[in-house]
Motif scaffolding. Structure first.
Motif, PDB file in Angstrom:
ATOM      1  N   GLY B 296       0.828  -1.203   0.000  1.00 35.00           N
ATOM      2  CA  GLY B 296       0.000   0.000   0.000  1.00 35.00           C
ATOM      3  C   GLY B 296       0.860   1.249   0.000  1.00 35.00           C
ATOM      4  O   GLY B 296       0.644   2.170  -0.792  1.00 35.00           O
ATOM      5  N   LEU B 297       1.854   1.247   0.893  1.00 37.24           N
ATOM      6  CA  LEU B 297       2.749   2.386   0.972  1.00 37.24           C
ATOM      7  C   LEU B 297       3.534   2.520  -0.329  1.00 37.24           C
ATOM      8  O   LEU B 297       3.723   3.614  -0.861  1.00 37.24           O
ATOM      9  CB  LEU B 297       3.696   2.223   2.160  1.00 37.24           C
ATOM     10  N   LEU B 298       3.970   1.375  -0.845  1.00 30.19           N
ATOM     11  CA  LEU B 298       4.717   1.364  -2.109  1.00 30.19           C
ATOM     12  C   LEU B 298       3.866   1.997  -3.220  1.00 30.19           C
ATOM     13  O   LEU B 298       4.351   2.822  -4.000  1.00 30.19           O
ATOM     14  CB  LEU B 298       5.093  -0.070  -2.484  1.00 30.19           C
ATOM     15  N   THR B 299       2.603   1.605  -3.268  1.00 29.60           N
ATOM     16  CA  THR B 299       1.702   2.161  -4.276  1.00 29.60           C
ATOM     17  C   THR B 299       1.602   3.670  -4.115  1.00 29.60           C
ATOM     18  O   THR B 299       1.665   4.424  -5.086  1.00 29.60           O
ATOM     19  CB  THR B 299       0.292   1.544  -4.126  1.00 29.60           C
ATOM     20  N   TYR B 300       1.453   4.091  -2.869  1.00 26.10           N
ATOM     21  CA  TYR B 300       1.330   5.529  -2.590  1.00 26.10           C
ATOM     22  C   TYR B 300       2.570   6.272  -3.051  1.00 26.10           C
ATOM     23  O   TYR B 300       2.485   7.311  -3.708  1.00 26.10           O
ATOM     24  CB  TYR B 300       1.088   5.723  -1.094  1.00 26.10           C
ATOM     25  N   GLU B 301       3.729   5.690  -2.715  1.00 31.00           N
ATOM     26  CA  GLU B 301       4.981   6.324  -3.112  1.00 31.00           C
ATOM     27  C   GLU B 301       5.105   6.381  -4.634  1.00 31.00           C
ATOM     28  O   GLU B 301       5.518   7.387  -5.203  1.00 31.00           O
ATOM     29  CB  GLU B 301       6.179   5.556  -2.533  1.00 31.00           C
ATOM     30  N   ALA B 302       4.719   5.270  -5.273  1.00 30.91           N
ATOM     31  CA  ALA B 302       4.847   5.182  -6.728  1.00 30.91           C
ATOM     32  C   ALA B 302       3.938   6.202  -7.421  1.00 30.91           C
ATOM     33  O   ALA B 302       4.256   6.706  -8.490  1.00 30.91           O
ATOM     34  CB  ALA B 302       4.525   3.778  -7.199  1.00 30.91           C
ATOM     35  N   LEU B 303       2.808   6.507  -6.779  1.00 32.20           N
ATOM     36  CA  LEU B 303       1.862   7.450  -7.370  1.00 32.20           C
ATOM     37  C   LEU B 303       2.477   8.836  -7.521  1.00 32.20           C
ATOM     38  O   LEU B 303       2.141   9.571  -8.445  1.00 32.20           O
ATOM     39  CB  LEU B 303       0.611   7.551  -6.489  1.00 32.20           C
ATOM     40  N   SER B 304       3.366   9.189  -6.594  1.00 32.67           N
ATOM     41  CA  SER B 304       3.922  10.536  -6.624  1.00 32.67           C
ATOM     42  C   SER B 304       4.824  10.722  -7.837  1.00 32.67           C
ATOM     43  O   SER B 304       5.107  11.840  -8.233  1.00 32.67           O
ATOM     44  CB  SER B 304       4.681  10.815  -5.329  1.00 32.67           C
ATOM     45  N   GLY B 305       5.277   9.631  -8.438  1.00 35.75           N
ATOM     46  CA  GLY B 305       6.195   9.700  -9.576  1.00 35.75           C
ATOM     47  C   GLY B 305       5.603  10.344 -10.810  1.00 35.75           C
ATOM     48  O   GLY B 305       5.950  11.435 -11.151  1.00 35.75           O
ATOM     49  N   PRO B 306       4.689   9.737 -11.552  1.00 34.03           N
ATOM     50  CA  PRO B 306       4.264   8.372 -11.286  1.00 34.03           C
ATOM     51  C   PRO B 306       5.291   7.350 -11.757  1.00 34.03           C
ATOM     52  O   PRO B 306       5.827   7.494 -12.841  1.00 34.03           O
ATOM     53  CB  PRO B 306       2.974   8.258 -12.086  1.00 34.03           C
ATOM     54  N   ASP B 307       5.522   6.358 -10.885  1.00 38.23           N
ATOM     55  CA  ASP B 307       6.450   5.285 -11.186  1.00 38.23           C
ATOM     56  C   ASP B 307       5.646   4.170 -11.868  1.00 38.23           C
ATOM     57  O   ASP B 307       5.132   3.262 -11.211  1.00 38.23           O
ATOM     58  CB  ASP B 307       7.067   4.805  -9.877  1.00 38.23           C
ATOM     59  N   LEU B 308       5.519   4.277 -13.193  1.00 40.00           N
ATOM     60  CA  LEU B 308       4.594   3.374 -13.907  1.00 40.00           C
ATOM     61  C   LEU B 308       4.887   1.892 -13.710  1.00 40.00           C
ATOM     62  O   LEU B 308       3.972   1.128 -13.427  1.00 40.00           O
ATOM     63  CB  LEU B 308       4.584   3.719 -15.404  1.00 40.00           C
ATOM     64  N   PRO B 309       6.094   1.413 -13.827  1.00 40.94           N
ATOM     65  CA  PRO B 309       6.314  -0.032 -13.658  1.00 40.94           C
ATOM     66  C   PRO B 309       5.875  -0.528 -12.289  1.00 40.94           C
ATOM     67  O   PRO B 309       5.284  -1.598 -12.173  1.00 40.94           O
ATOM     68  CB  PRO B 309       7.823  -0.176 -13.840  1.00 40.94           C
ATOM     69  N   VAL B 310       6.135   0.249 -11.240  1.00 44.85           N
ATOM     70  CA  VAL B 310       5.742  -0.176  -9.893  1.00 44.85           C
ATOM     71  C   VAL B 310       4.221  -0.198  -9.773  1.00 44.85           C
ATOM     72  O   VAL B 310       3.635  -1.156  -9.273  1.00 44.85           O
ATOM     73  CB  VAL B 310       6.358   0.758  -8.831  1.00 44.85           C
TER      74      VAL B 310
END
Lengths: 560, 343
Positions: B296-310
């Motif tokens: 969940g946290l990983l998803t949240y962090e990835a959203l700020s990128g957005p880190d598309l692969p994650v």
């Protein structure tokens, strides 16, 4: 059965001034008013009455099984002990061990997720202190013995309720009721949901077991002939009171109270000329024209076959080569037990089910296959279902329910006039009084009239009625049948009435078609088929009718 | 007479149909369910790929934000990430990688997405698993008792509490608890860095950190289970087989335990499993509030990128979990309801 019941003097059950009232929103609704009743050991008593007369409440009060909103006054003495005064522990010990119950819908009275064995063994383990739970062989033996008594193979112990037929479920219920050797069994409409032949078997079984084990029996039913075939005495209940109690034969032969008379008349004796074309109704029927025009067949099937794909890829033929005709101005009764293919045939006639081969002809033209063609066809052939309560949308007013059909068919001119005429033809007069009513404000008979009015609003040529009175009370039954007959006489409306009730055929039909395993085994005039049956299946159907036909002795075959 | 009658009662072919072997039916059922689950998963893969390609914003621009980069460097980065290729080529590459267990490389963490997901799966399983189990136990226990004593004070209090907790946003409830228990329980993370490395101390430390996130998630989830259990038991309360059970002389609690609850569980089980998506939804909020190092946290962090692969990888894992839960629900339903077994 002894000639004089209760000779051993023991009183099994005594009700003294029993009254039950249900607390409703504001006031209290009385269900049972001051009933006095005595039942000796081994005696059998039938309790007759229509729905809402308090007969089930009376029966449930014996084991204090009434809902919390019920207030009970008076005494219920079971073996001399007042049930109302018992402590919970004592009451639980008495339940099922002294008195057990066979409930109406075995389908719902059995727990769907538990095996038959567990459900029968449960009261044995609970009440029989000799049978400790660590002694399953003895319990298993007892369960198998009970299943054997109700003529079921021991293997059925491992079945779940949904794997049994209706009759088998009711047998399981009876085995369960006998599990703790009770002295009293209360049977609440034990055969209502079953068809004639299974009903006869279950009644025979119950009579035999009750006599063998010297069990007292209170059987509740709305059908006097069912009670007469099983019980020594019958008590008729009306509006919470017992209005008449007499030996069964006497009550059937010469009922005294007006309500007993109405109940006795509701189910005609087949072969009795007095009830031919004369269902029990309070309005006199119009004169039958002495000469009836012999019309062309309106609806006809030719070599009709319908199959279903069953589980495992097998094909089950529900309708197998049926040739049937419904003529102009004629009522045909299609009889047979459940599973014989009657309803499938009706659905095929209406174009709701595709035929595998053969044809359905309406006035000589084959059933159309296009959507619009089918719609026009269905305007001519209307369906009346068994249970009006589920056939009507609870949120639609009577007016909406009746006007819906004409709207679908684009008959929008003079809608009010059309609905009024339909309601009045269905004898809901004055029509204005009913138009804004919602289904729950109507009685069962009125609801069925609304369903019929909905069909009549399209001015159809044929009505197909699937068990139109099976879910109705005895007194209403006669009125609805009279309505169908009147529609035939006055409007010349043809009808195909699907039923398991041979008395209905005797009451209103011109011809009978007997269906058995998808085939019509016998077709002919009512008199020919019912009084002089040729096929063995017709004979067994007739033999299963409780009370029998006019020439047969009542309850013949149930006493050995 | 009886000979004729017994011959007619039960059509013989109906018996035969019921006698069909159950084993083969069960295998066919299982294969069918697994087949449709795989199909759903395949659709999720395609949908995930398309969905994240539709997100506005150039990933290369996002990655290099705030840094001076030349157009040549941007082009080189594009080529390295593979975003310069046509869509279909990207899709084929993606599927190929997926089959080899390669989910691409994270833009933010510069590590393989598969490694990141595996690393973060454990904490999430711990949090979601504990909270779900607790919520089921609490929800069913309170739900059963509320229904059995409908409109009692117990029912009103427990249903009222459940409704209140249910209607609270999870992150808000999390923040409230965080403030209320500041100092009593750790405010974030999964373990202290100075905890001794032995198994016992580590376990205790993780459990200590788990209390608040787990409480928040449980509070948000158990309410639904309670309400579902309550209403399905209420549906059964007027069933006739309960009158039979009472007439047999069973104690009230036995009537409830042996007869009413097994039947009321049937709809509840389905809903509990179908609600699993909601639990995961809650996990994202709760993990973010408590910095719980899970998916969940990983998803949240990835959203700020957005880190598309994650995001794409996390989406795949979460969707697969929901699909798996649905298959489990179907299987469990079959165990619980003999009527389903027959079909």
């Amino acid at each position: 059965m002894t000639e004089n019941p209760g000779t051993d003097g023991a009183v099994l059950l005594e009700l003294r001034e029993l009254s039950v009232r249900y607390r409703a929103a504001r006031d209290e609704l009385p269900a049972v008013r001051g009933v006095n009743l005595r039942l000796g050991a081994g005696e059998t008593l039938g309790l007759a009455g229509e729905s809402g007369c308090g007969k089930s409440t009376l029966a449930m009060s014996v084991l204090r099984l009434l809902p919390r909103s019920a207030r009970v006054d008076g005494q219920v003495l079971l073996d001399g002990e007042d049930v109302a005064a018992m402590r919970w522990g004592r009451l639980r010990a008495v339940r099922w061990a002294s008195a057990s119950v066979v409930f109406q819908g075995a389908m719902h009275a059995l727990n769907p997720v538990r095996k038959v064995y567990d459900q029968i063994a449960e009261p044995i383990l609970l009440h029989d202190s000799d049978q400790r739970p660590d002694e399953p062989p003895a319990v298993r033996h007892r369960v198998h013995e009970l299943l054997d008594q109700v003529e079921l193979p021991a293997g059925k112990a491992e079945a779940f309720p949904h794997e049994l037929s209706g009759g088998q479920k009711q047998r399981v219920m009876i085995a369960m009721a006998l599990a703790c050797d009770p002295r009293l069994v209360i049977a609440d409409e034990p055969t209502t949901a079953l068809d004639v032949i299974v009903q006869a078997q279950v009644l025979e079984l119950m009579s035999r077991l009750v006599a063998e084990h010297h069990i007292g029996l209170i059987m509740i039913s709305h059908d006097l002939s069912v009670l007469a075939s099983t019980c020594q005495h019958i008590a008729v209940m009306y509006d919470g009171e017992i209005v008449e109690r007499a030996p069964s034969e006497q009550l059937m032969r010469a009922p005294q109270h007006a309500h007993s008379k109405a109940l006795a008349a509701a189910f005609p004796t087949i072969g009795d000329p007095a009830s031919r074309f004369a269902p029990a109704t309070s309005n006199p029927l119009p004169e039958q024209p002495s000469e009836r025009p012999v019309g062309e067949p309106v609806l006809r099937t030719e070599e009709l076959r319908v199959s279903f794909r069953a589980r495992g890829g097998r094909t089950v033929r529900a309708v197998d080569g049926v040739d049937l005709e419904v003529g102009e101005n004629e009522i045909v009764a299609l009889v047979g037990q459940s599973g014989s293919g009657k309803t499938t045939l009706a659905r095929t006639l209406l174009g709701l089910q595709r035929a595998e081969s053969g044809r359905v002809l309406f006035r000589g033209t084959p059933l159309p296959t296009s959507t619009s063609g089918l719609r026009d066809y269905r305007r001519q052939v209307q369906l009346v279902l068994q249970d009006p309560t589920s056939a009507l949308n609870p949120r639609h007013s009577v007016y909406e329910a009746v006007a819906e059909g004409p709207r679908i068919h684009g008959l929008t001119t003079d809608e009010i006039g059309r609905v009024t005429r339909a309601l009045e033809a269905a004898e809901l007069r004055p029509a204005e009084r009913f138009m804004s009513a919602l289904p729950h404000e109507l009685s069962g008979g009125q609801k069925q009239r609304v369903v019929i009015a909905g069909a009549l609003a399209l001015e159809p040529a044929v009505l197909v009625a699937d068990e139109p009175v099976a879910s109705l009370d005895a007194s209403v039954r006669g009125e609805i049948l009279a309505l169908l007959l009147r529609l035939r006489i006055e409007l010349g409306l043809s009808a195909l009435v699907i039923t398991h009730d041979l008395g209905l055929a005797w009451n209103i039909a011109d011809r009978v078609a007997v269906m058995y395993r998808g085939e019509l085994v016998e077709v002919g005039t009512v008199e020919d088929v019912l009084l002089d049956p040729r096929h063995e299946y017709t004979r067994s159907l007739l033999a299963a009718v409780p009370g029998g036909t006019h020439r047969a002795e009542p309850a013949n075959g149930l006493r050995h | 007479m009886s000979d004729v009658l017994t011959g007619i009662e039960q059509p013989a072919d109906e018996e035969a149909a019921r006698g069909a072997p159950r084993g083969s039916g069960a295998v066919r059922f299982l294969l069918g369910k697994l087949g449709s689950a795989l199909l759903s998963l395949a659709l999720v893969v395609v949908l995930g790929f398309l969905l994240f390609r539709m997100i506005p914003g150039d990933p290369v621009v996002t990655m290099t934000r705030g840094r001076p980069v030349s157009p040549e460097q941007l082009a080189e980065l594009r080529e390295r990430l593979g975003v310069d290729k046509p869509m279909w080529q990207q899709f084929v590459d993606y599927i190929g990688g997926l089959l080899r267990g390669d989910l691409g490389t994270s833009y933010l963490f510069q590590r393989p997405v598969a490694d990141l997901l595996t690393e973060r799966l454990g904490p999430t399983l711990l949090l979601v698993g504990t909270a779900t189990l607790l919520a089921i136990v609490l929800g069913l226990w309170f739900g059963i008792r509320s229904a059995w004593r409908r409109n009692s004070r117990f029912d009103k209090v427990s249903t009222g509490t459940a409704l209140t907790l249910w209607s609270m946003p999870q992150f808000w409830l999390g923040l409230l608890l965080l403030i209320a228990f500041a100092g009593v329980f750790p405010s974030g993370g999964m373990r202290y860095s100075d905890t001794p490395p032995d198994v016992f101390s580590q376990t205790l430390d993780v459990a200590y950190h788990l209390v608040l996130p787990c409480l928040t998630l449980t509070a948000a989830v158990y309410a639904q289970y309670l309400l579902v259990m309550r209403s399905s038991l209420l549906e059964e309360m007027n069933a006739e087989y309960l009158t039979t059970a009472r007439a047999k002389g069973l104690r009230d609690d036995l009537v409830r335990r042996r007869h009413a609850v097994p039947n009321a569980l049937l709809p509840t089980v389905t809903l509990v499993f179908l609600q699993f998506g909601m639990v995961l939804n809650g996990a994202v909020a709760v993990e973010t509030v408590y910095s719980w190092p899970g998916l969940g946290l990983l998803t949240y962090e990835a959203l700020s990128g957005p880190d598309l692969p994650v995001l794409q990888g996390a989406f795949l894992v979460l969707a697969a979990a929901v699909i798996l839960m649905n298959v489990l629900a179907d299987l469990l339903y079959r165990v619980l309801d003999p009527r389903v077994r027959a079909t």
